[in-house]
Design an enzyme around this catalytic site. Sequence first.
Site, PDB file in Angstrom:
ATOM      1  N   ARG A  10      -8.412 -32.250  11.389  1.00 23.53           N
ATOM      2  CA  ARG A  10      -7.036 -33.054  11.228  1.00 23.53           C
ATOM      3  C   ARG A  10      -6.673 -33.311   9.847  1.00 23.53           C
ATOM      4  O   ARG A  10      -5.606 -33.378   9.500  1.00 23.53           O
ATOM      5  CB  ARG A  10      -7.022 -34.295  12.174  1.00 23.53           C
ATOM      6  CG  ARG A  10      -7.265 -34.051  13.588  1.00 23.53           C
ATOM      7  CD  ARG A  10      -7.365 -35.110  14.304  1.00 23.53           C
ATOM      8  NE  ARG A  10      -8.484 -35.874  14.039  1.00 23.53           N
ATOM      9  CZ  ARG A  10      -8.495 -37.392  14.326  1.00 23.53           C
ATOM     10  NH1 ARG A  10      -7.785 -37.963  15.146  1.00 23.53           N
ATOM     11  NH2 ARG A  10      -9.695 -37.989  14.037  1.00 23.53           N
ATOM     12  N   ASN A  56      -6.745 -34.917  17.974  1.00 28.28           N
ATOM     13  CA  ASN A  56      -7.855 -34.269  18.833  1.00 28.28           C
ATOM     14  C   ASN A  56      -7.289 -34.369  20.308  1.00 28.28           C
ATOM     15  O   ASN A  56      -6.624 -35.615  20.674  1.00 28.28           O
ATOM     16  CB  ASN A  56      -8.877 -34.998  18.573  1.00 28.28           C
ATOM     17  CG  ASN A  56      -9.813 -34.771  17.193  1.00 28.28           C
ATOM     18  OD1 ASN A  56      -9.542 -34.054  16.589  1.00 28.28           O
ATOM     19  ND2 ASN A  56     -10.408 -35.598  16.687  1.00 28.28           N
TER      20      ASN A  56
END
Length: 101
Positions: free
Chosen positions: A26, A44
């Site tokens: 990320r 996520n």
Amino acid sequence: MSMAEGDTLISVDYEIFGKVQGVFFRKYTQAEGKKLGLVGWVQNTDQGTVQGQLQGPASKVRHMQEWLETKGSPKSHIDRASFHNEKVIVKLDYTDFQIVK
């Protein structure tokens, strides 16, 4: 004066499958998106994937799609990338590229 396809604003949703959690995926996605001047988000999922949305000039979004499919973060292992809901947009829905918790 019409805009070239590369400058048309588009939006596309994505989901990345593989070893993409616990490997700073990320953070790297956010950094790459910002570097390209894109906006959107990344998060996520409970299924062990990473998903999000990209918005910006088509040429930059294409570059980011390739990055998500082939590069990712250094310790990630990408099995496949899924892109869907692609559409031309008139204006950006976001002002930044964010990591969603």
